[in-house]
Design an enzyme around this catalytic site. Structure first.
Site, PDB file in Angstrom:
ATOM      1  N   GLU A 130      34.095 -38.502 129.266  1.00 11.18           N
ATOM      2  CA  GLU A 130      34.717 -37.645 128.250  1.00 11.18           C
ATOM      3  C   GLU A 130      35.998 -37.006 128.782  1.00 11.18           C
ATOM      4  O   GLU A 130      37.000 -36.918 128.073  1.00 11.18           O
ATOM      5  CB  GLU A 130      33.735 -36.560 127.800  1.00 11.18           C
ATOM      6  CG  GLU A 130      32.565 -37.085 126.977  1.00 11.18           C
ATOM      7  CD  GLU A 130      33.022 -37.845 125.743  1.00 11.18           C
ATOM      8  OE1 GLU A 130      33.880 -37.332 125.010  1.00 11.18           O
ATOM      9  OE2 GLU A 130      32.534 -38.965 125.514  1.00 11.18           O
ATOM     10  N   ASP A 196      36.089 -45.603 130.529  1.00  9.02           N
ATOM     11  CA  ASP A 196      35.048 -46.074 131.441  1.00  9.02           C
ATOM     12  C   ASP A 196      35.606 -46.217 132.857  1.00  9.02           C
ATOM     13  O   ASP A 196      35.014 -45.751 133.830  1.00  9.02           O
ATOM     14  CB  ASP A 196      34.524 -47.452 130.998  1.00  9.02           C
ATOM     15  CG  ASP A 196      33.525 -47.350 129.845  1.00  9.02           C
ATOM     16  OD1 ASP A 196      33.032 -46.239 129.567  1.00  9.02           O
ATOM     17  OD2 ASP A 196      33.245 -48.391 129.226  1.00  9.02           O
TER      18      ASP A 196
HETATM   19 ZN   LIG Z   1      34.334 -42.864 125.042  1.00  5.17          ZN
END
Ligand SMILES: [Zn+2]
Length: 264
Positions: A130, A196
């Site tokens: 996040e 990611d």
């Molecule tokens: Zn995401």
């Protein structure tokens, strides 16, 4: 539209972008981005949205879970830099497995995601991912793309300069706050892969084993498949499939090198 008018239009738009200083580069990956709002405006919107969410959603009183969130959150925050950041980590009492980060360093985690994160490193996976959306300014990027589509080039500077309700609503949607406008913009696949990859690096630098990320996403996928009814909010904004998990594995070697370095 003819080829000539298309390219003329593209040229006009790029002139405006240059004028607004709207070109940027994503951290760690170096990907070129178009960003039309500045980070101070973003942080202000993030702060306002977070205050509203805190008024509308009960906060968890679970001491142990709160302590874990504060500890993991601080460790990851210490390895990233965001202009105008004032870090705050809040655990919300909600069965919906969700988490989000707003510009300005405001992080929300729902208790409903804890059975899937399971461990400190599992929670670090979510928070780092996040935070990567925030440092890479993905919300502002989606908002900028939508503004370009909706209003075309010429009206942009007026629109952004006036802080019109349209611009504000788009910003709210872009950051997935959506409570007032009711719609959330999913992140694009490119942005998901980037979050990611960058998130893995952040968790590794903070001393969390990046291998835990694979386990977290696999558990989330398995849970989703076994329930089969409604896609959780988190997965509708963070599309998840086998290709994504495979790609995540591909990012592991670089993250492991950072992890080993952080532990020395
Ligand atoms: Zn995401």
């Amino acid at each position: 539209m003819t080829r000539t008018s298309l390219s003329l239009r593209a040229a006009a738009v790029s002139c405006i972008l240059v004028a607004l200083n709207g070109c940027a580069t994503a951290p760690e990956t170096g990907r070129r981005q178009v960003l039309l709002i500045d980070s101070a405006q973003e942080a202000q919107m993030g702060l306002q949205s977070f205050e509203k969410i805190k008024r509308d959603t009960p906060v968890s009183r679970d001491r142990q879970a709160n302590a874990q969130l504060q500890s993991v959150g601080r460790r990851i925050a210490s390895v990233v830099s965001i202009p105008n950041a004032d870090w705050e980590f809040v655990l919300f009492e909600s069965d919906e497995p969700n988490a989000f980060a707003l510009p300005g360093g405001k992080i929300g985690v729902n208790t409903g995601i804890l059975p899937i994160t399971q461990t400190e490193a599992g929670l670090a996976t979510v928070i780092a991912h996040e935070i990567a959306h925030v440092t890479a300014r993905h919300g502002a990027e989606r908002m900028s793309q939508d503004l370009l589509v909706q209003v075309g080039g010429t009206a942009l500077s007026t629109l952004l300069g006036s802080q019109s309700p349209v611009a504000r609503d788009l910003a709210m949607q872009a950051y997935g706050v959506g409570t007032e406008v009711g719609v959330m913009l999913p992140y694009s696949r490119t942005q998901e892969y980037e979050a990611d990859r960058v998130g893995l690096l952040y968790m590794a630098r903070a001393g969390f084993d990046p291998n835990a990320a694979i386990g977290f996403w696999e558990r989330f996928q398995a849970r989703n498949q076994s329930r089969g009814t409604r896609t959780p909010e988190f997965l509708s904004t963070h599309p998840l499939d086998d290709a994504r998990i495979a790609q995540l594995r591909g990012f592991l070697p670089q993250a492991m090198a950072e992890y080993e370095h952080a532990r020395r």
